[in-house]
Structure formats: structure tokens, C-alpha cells
Scaffold this active site. Sequence first.
Site, short mmCIF file in Angstrom:
data_model
loop_
_atom_site.label_atom_id
_atom_site.label_comp_id
_atom_site.label_asym_id
_atom_site.label_seq_id
_atom_site.Cartn_x
_atom_site.Cartn_y
_atom_site.Cartn_z
CG ASP A 128 -2.01 -0.99 1.22
OD1 ASP A 128 -1.98 -1.87 0.33
OD2 ASP A 128 -2.89 -0.92 2.09
CG HIS A 135 2.38 0.10 4.28
ND1 HIS A 135 2.18 -0.83 5.27
CD2 HIS A 135 1.21 0.79 4.14
CE1 HIS A 135 0.94 -0.70 5.74
NE2 HIS A 135 0.34 0.27 5.07
#
Length: 284
Positions: free
Chosen positions: A101, A253
Site C-alpha cells: 500500500d 507498504h
Amino acid sequence: MMKLENKRKIVITRKRMFILVITLLVILSSLIFYIVINKFSTTTITITTTKINSRENIVNYNPNEIEKCESIISENQSVGQYTPWTVNRAPDTKIAYLTFDDGPSVNTYKILNILNQNNIKATFFIIGKNAQQHKNLVRKEFADGEMIGNHTYSHQLSYKEEPETFVNDIKKCEEVLKSILGPSYNLKLVRFPGGSFGDKLVPFKYAVTKAGYRFVDWNDAIGDADGYNLPVPTLLNNLKKYTLQKTVVILMHDAGAKTTTVKALPQIIQYLKSKGYTFDTLHE
């Protein structure tokens, strides 16, 4: 004698009147005190509740409406919530979905190289405003065969906006991705910033479903969102702690600050392989 008797009667009458007046005053004072205290307490509770609601952004939704929204979400198979870990598979099948993400960023290049070295594809949930700054990197992700998901344009975590505004932010990200990858890009897979957990987000989930999107959370994570540059051993320990199911969607991430995520990735892949997992990308 009569005069004395009359005086006694007058004194008794006056005493009775005095007691009656005192009693009435006590009752009246008690009544006034009760009214004042009750009003003050109600005002205090109202003010306190207002402050709590303002600070925490608590929204009280009708339970029937929540149930109705959740029913509509669950009934839509092509839209709504996507939970790969509930899909029926062969008993010995173990699948890991690597998801990243908040990119793209300079770390994304390094992650792509590691994935290519291991012949693995992942799913990247991209923030629209970041995509505008790294268009060539988005194109490389797509060309490498990675799955490109929508992580909204502005990545607002408060959810203070209306659900329709949230959907418009998703649509804005989709437009950015199409402008970079071409009109053939039509993956309507979304990840909510922070995940779609909790009753507060039910109206948002309903709005996203109604707009024709699917959204996916995770059931596994390395915990790299818990701080800046957490040590690699910490990230690996989190993975081992949370990798409990045969199908795992792992939250990671690729934002610019997540350098230790890049360092941990080869060991993450090796650990999952040692546990018998194969790898796949998320799709609608």
C-alpha cells in the site's frame, strides 16, 4: 380564665401556621433544588457527549440500516467485499497474496526487482496523487505483470467526509490510473486507507459497493505501519505470528519511508516458501 384559654389557642394556631409555612418552604426549596440539579446534569451530559463525539467522530447509525447495508454488500458477488481467505480451495492449497500500500515510491523499484528475482507477482494499492508523481513507475509495475489496485487519490484516514465524497476520491484515483495505463485498465479493486473495519465504515462500504467496486482488507501483516523503519527481525516476527491461515493476504507498504520492508522482503518470501505457500495476485 377565658382570656387565658384564648391566648393559648392563638399561640397553638400560630405555631401550627409557622410549622406549615416552614414545611412548605422546605418542600419548595427541595423542588427548586431538584429542578436546578437535573437541568445542570442534563446539560453536562449533553456537553460531554458532544465533546466525545466531536473528538472521536463517533457516528450513531441505525442498527437496521447497518444490517441492510451489510446484507447488500454480502449478496453482491462481483462487487462488495472480497475475502480470499474464505474461498473454498483444495485442502492442501496454501496461497500468499503479497500486497503493498501507499506507493509508488523509490522503494517500489527495489521491491519489483526482488519480486522478479523470485518470479513472484504482487498487488500494489496505489495512491492517486503518488501515481501522478511516478507515472513511469506505475507503467513498470503494470508491464511487469503486477496487479494495480486503487488506494484512493488522497488517502484520507479520518472518514469525516460523506461516503459519496469518499467514492469520488476513489473515482479520481481510477481516472489517474487510466490516464497513465490507458483506457484498458479497468480493475475495480479498492483497499480502504486503514482498512474497512468497524460499523462506522458500513455506509462507506455500501457506497463503494453501489458504485461497482470491490474492496479487500487483509488477514496477515508484517506490522510495518506501526512505526518508521521497524527492525527487520520485528517485521519477520510479526509475519510468523500472524500467518495462521492457508490463504493469507499480507499487508505491507512501499511508501518512501518503509526501507526496512524492502530489506525484509527476501526473508519474508523465503519464510512463506518454507511453509509451503505459493504466490498469486488479487483480482476481482
